[in-house]
Design a protein around this motif. Sequence first.
Motif, PDB file in Angstrom:
ATOM      1  N   ARG A  76     -32.833   1.227  53.165  1.00 40.17           N
ATOM      2  CA  ARG A  76     -31.842   1.874  53.767  1.00 40.17           C
ATOM      3  C   ARG A  76     -30.973   2.637  52.655  1.00 40.17           C
ATOM      4  O   ARG A  76     -30.491   1.946  51.840  1.00 40.17           O
ATOM      5  N   TRP A  77     -31.205   3.899  53.031  1.00 35.25           N
ATOM      6  CA  TRP A  77     -30.364   4.926  51.761  1.00 35.25           C
ATOM      7  C   TRP A  77     -29.366   5.813  52.653  1.00 35.25           C
ATOM      8  O   TRP A  77     -29.892   6.229  53.831  1.00 35.25           O
ATOM      9  N   SER A  78     -28.373   6.708  52.093  1.00 34.13           N
ATOM     10  CA  SER A  78     -27.770   7.776  52.602  1.00 34.13           C
ATOM     11  C   SER A  78     -27.863   8.901  51.679  1.00 34.13           C
ATOM     12  O   SER A  78     -27.791   8.665  50.369  1.00 34.13           O
ATOM     13  N   ALA A  79     -27.985  10.180  52.125  1.00 34.09           N
ATOM     14  CA  ALA A  79     -27.806  11.064  51.370  1.00 34.09           C
ATOM     15  C   ALA A  79     -26.616  11.841  51.119  1.00 34.09           C
ATOM     16  O   ALA A  79     -25.761  11.837  52.100  1.00 34.09           O
ATOM     17  N   ILE A  80     -26.435  12.493  50.070  1.00 33.51           N
ATOM     18  CA  ILE A  80     -25.272  13.360  49.485  1.00 33.51           C
ATOM     19  C   ILE A  80     -25.902  14.442  48.867  1.00 33.51           C
ATOM     20  O   ILE A  80     -26.906  14.229  48.237  1.00 33.51           O
ATOM     21  N   ASN A  81     -25.108  15.557  48.687  1.00 29.90           N
ATOM     22  CA  ASN A  81     -25.594  16.661  48.016  1.00 29.90           C
ATOM     23  C   ASN A  81     -27.124  17.006  48.306  1.00 29.90           C
ATOM     24  O   ASN A  81     -27.975  17.169  47.514  1.00 29.90           O
ATOM     25  N   SER A  82     -27.392  17.214  49.792  1.00 26.49           N
ATOM     26  CA  SER A  82     -28.851  17.442  50.229  1.00 26.49           C
ATOM     27  C   SER A  82     -28.984  19.126  50.082  1.00 26.49           C
ATOM     28  O   SER A  82     -28.179  19.684  50.790  1.00 26.49           O
ATOM     29  N   PRO A  83     -30.196  19.453  50.070  1.00 25.86           N
ATOM     30  CA  PRO A  83     -30.442  20.817  50.206  1.00 25.86           C
ATOM     31  C   PRO A  83     -30.797  21.035  51.584  1.00 25.86           C
ATOM     32  O   PRO A  83     -30.794  22.350  52.266  1.00 25.86           O
ATOM     33  N   ALA A  84     -30.801  20.054  52.454  1.00 18.64           N
ATOM     34  CA  ALA A  84     -30.654  20.319  54.095  1.00 18.64           C
ATOM     35  C   ALA A  84     -29.346  20.915  54.599  1.00 18.64           C
ATOM     36  O   ALA A  84     -29.257  21.572  55.472  1.00 18.64           O
ATOM     37  N   ASP A  85     -28.251  20.963  53.866  1.00 13.19           N
ATOM     38  CA  ASP A  85     -26.962  21.482  54.074  1.00 13.19           C
ATOM     39  C   ASP A  85     -26.652  22.572  53.444  1.00 13.19           C
ATOM     40  O   ASP A  85     -25.997  23.616  53.832  1.00 13.19           O
ATOM     41  N   ARG A  86     -27.130  22.635  52.089  1.00 13.57           N
ATOM     42  CA  ARG A  86     -26.898  24.095  51.370  1.00 13.57           C
ATOM     43  C   ARG A  86     -27.764  24.163  50.043  1.00 13.57           C
ATOM     44  O   ARG A  86     -28.191  22.861  49.516  1.00 13.57           O
ATOM     45  N   VAL A  87     -28.023  25.243  49.799  1.00 19.63           N
ATOM     46  CA  VAL A  87     -28.932  25.448  48.570  1.00 19.63           C
ATOM     47  C   VAL A  87     -28.233  26.616  47.697  1.00 19.63           C
ATOM     48  O   VAL A  87     -28.091  27.760  48.164  1.00 19.63           O
ATOM     49  N   PRO A  88     -28.075  26.570  46.468  1.00 16.83           N
ATOM     50  CA  PRO A  88     -28.546  25.216  45.764  1.00 16.83           C
ATOM     51  C   PRO A  88     -27.650  24.071  46.159  1.00 16.83           C
ATOM     52  O   PRO A  88     -26.534  24.091  46.248  1.00 16.83           O
ATOM     53  N   SER A  89     -28.125  22.791  46.289  1.00 20.41           N
ATOM     54  CA  SER A  89     -27.818  21.603  46.666  1.00 20.41           C
ATOM     55  C   SER A  89     -26.275  21.187  45.985  1.00 20.41           C
ATOM     56  O   SER A  89     -25.529  20.590  46.316  1.00 20.41           O
ATOM     57  N   HIS A  90     -26.569  21.226  44.644  1.00 21.94           N
ATOM     58  CA  HIS A  90     -25.573  20.785  43.492  1.00 21.94           C
ATOM     59  C   HIS A  90     -24.578  22.165  43.153  1.00 21.94           C
ATOM     60  O   HIS A  90     -23.987  21.906  42.141  1.00 21.94           O
TER      61      HIS A  90
END
Length: 298
Positions: A76-90
């Motif tokens: 089980r993991w959780s995502a942060i700084n994901s490209p699903a939300d913005r690009v570029p993700s970082h």
Amino acid sequence: MSARRLPALLTRVFLLAFFALVVTGLFVAYPFPSWLVFLPLVLAWVAGIAGGRLASRDLKAARRDAVEVLPPVAGRWSAINSPADRVPSHGVHTYGQTYAIDIVAEKQERQERQAGQEGQGGQDAEGAAEGAAERPAFAWLWPLARRPEAFPAFGAPLFAVADAKVVTADDTRRDHLSRNSLLGLAYLLLAEGELRGLAGAHRVFGNRVVLDLGDGTYAAYAHVRRGSLQVRAGDTVRAGQRIARCGNSGNSTEPHVHFQLMDHPDLDRARGVPFRWRGIGVPANGETFTAEGAVRPG
């Protein structure tokens, strides 16, 4: 020199010049107007903007479909700084990070940890034991820092996302204390992170593994645990094979996995490539997922 590499190099050179001038000014008088001290800082900003625009132009010209690979973790993991939300993700295209993702481990249920050990021949007992704790929350005042062992991600096994050849394998840098407090984060953003950026990608990514997946696609794993590598450059790995463990080296607030696909093994020249994890897709920020994965040989 590659046009992709030049802006990053110029940014580091100008920042170094700025810091050198600031330190020099503490001991001697400048033979020029003091406001000129900030000129290298402005030039570094301009070089960074130019590099970002160049990367954006290159990405549009070399648009690629998402490459489907296995997830690099299990449990089980959780995502942060994901490209699903913005690009570029970082927030940057540098170092091939356009579609990079960070993931943090959540506390594993006893049944999941036991199943993981059985499925991997008992070889991950150490990682499972270290991953049994609840993930500490962000601390506004205290404690300032925590040992990496306090986080469930630390020591979690990392797996090859496809059949591949190992291009880079480095695990010599230390795992530092967390930076997940207000003062710790400020230290990372204002001091430590800037110094790592000046030193280059290897300091930002910390211990790392880069895999050649073929067809001009490379997978990079950052912040690997010191001394945990089970592969060396030149090795051939199978999809699902354990290659290392999650650590807290490099530019990292807490033990987590930074994963990305890119089009070149040199981080200074790489452009990001979009990915999808088989059976998961691309988890959004805050989304918790469970990575079952394929059969993972020891």
